[in-house]
Motif scaffolding. Sequence first.
Motif, PDB file in Angstrom:
ATOM      1  N   CYS A  48      -9.400   4.260  -0.747  1.00 51.96           N
ATOM      2  CA  CYS A  48      -9.721   5.542  -1.573  1.00 51.96           C
ATOM      3  C   CYS A  48      -8.630   6.082  -2.437  1.00 51.96           C
ATOM      4  CB  CYS A  48     -10.264   6.577  -0.983  1.00 51.96           C
ATOM      5  SG  CYS A  48      -9.049   7.421   0.174  1.00 51.96           S
ATOM      6  N   ASP A  49      -7.603   5.265  -2.293  1.00 52.83           N
ATOM      7  CA  ASP A  49      -6.098   5.730  -2.877  1.00 52.83           C
ATOM      8  C   ASP A  49      -5.563   6.754  -2.650  1.00 52.83           C
ATOM      9  OD1 ASP A  49      -6.018   3.275  -4.199  1.00 52.83           O
ATOM     10  OD2 ASP A  49      -6.929   4.015  -6.235  1.00 52.83           O
ATOM     11  N   HIS A  50      -6.130   7.471  -1.448  1.00 59.17           N
ATOM     12  CA  HIS A  50      -5.580   8.844  -0.865  1.00 59.17           C
ATOM     13  C   HIS A  50      -4.206   8.621  -0.275  1.00 59.17           C
ATOM     14  CE1 HIS A  50      -5.738  12.650   0.924  1.00 59.17           C
ATOM     15  NE2 HIS A  50      -5.141  11.993   1.849  1.00 59.17           N
ATOM     16  N   TYR A  51      -3.045   9.407  -0.591  1.00 59.64           N
ATOM     17  CA  TYR A  51      -1.723   9.330  -0.206  1.00 59.64           C
ATOM     18  C   TYR A  51      -1.577  10.003   1.002  1.00 59.64           C
ATOM     19  CZ  TYR A  51      -0.022   7.526  -4.421  1.00 59.64           C
ATOM     20  OH  TYR A  51       0.161   6.777  -5.587  1.00 59.64           O
ATOM     21  N   LEU A  52      -0.864   9.260   2.242  1.00 60.84           N
ATOM     22  CA  LEU A  52      -0.810   9.831   3.458  1.00 60.84           C
ATOM     23  C   LEU A  52       0.834   9.882   3.812  1.00 60.84           C
ATOM     24  CD1 LEU A  52      -3.373   7.806   3.592  1.00 60.84           C
ATOM     25  CD2 LEU A  52      -3.401   8.532   6.408  1.00 60.84           C
ATOM     26  N   PRO A  53       1.321  11.090   3.857  1.00 65.26           N
ATOM     27  CA  PRO A  53       2.997  11.013   4.205  1.00 65.26           C
ATOM     28  C   PRO A  53       3.512  10.839   5.682  1.00 65.26           C
ATOM     29  CG  PRO A  53       1.907  13.280   4.089  1.00 65.26           C
ATOM     30  CD  PRO A  53       0.706  12.299   3.813  1.00 65.26           C
TER      31      PRO A  53
END
Length: 174
Positions: free
Chosen positions: A9-14
């Motif tokens: 989904c192209d969501h960023y996770l730090p």
Amino acid sequence: MKKVRCPKCDHYLPFDETRYTKGETLVFECPNCHKQFGIRLGDAPKEERQDCGALLVIENVFHFQQTLPLQMGDNVVGRYVKGSDINVPIETVDPSVDTKHCVLNVSRNRAGQFIYTLRDTSPDGTGTFVGNTILRHNDRLRIENGTIINIGATTMILRAAGCEEEETTAEQKH
């Protein structure tokens, strides 16, 4: 802190990369789509990669700072879009950067020195800027270490192969 992007989904996770060692494999679960995926920290061993230089993307309102390694031959530079076939993707939301904006060719001369040739491939005419010079569609320009390149609102600096090591050695001598 580093960011990793979910491949679904192209969501960023730090995540805090300082808590892990190089070579370690991490598994993430995206809170957005619940896709599980893994990454491996660190670089490939030096004998497996050839240093051909890199593009340093300067952080601005559209994206974070990025270092994009170059390879021999054509390096197609542009905005990251899932499923695109570019090999030097910039993770940005800068609308003035095309998905295939320019090509940076890396080759060697007869003496074995690297040659960097920049070519604009932006069909909409936004152009690629090197200093005060604009490269129009398919124009070519030879560049060297430290050259500042602008595509849209995105600024990059060419770091030629071996130049970072030389700078570090010079700093240590002073």
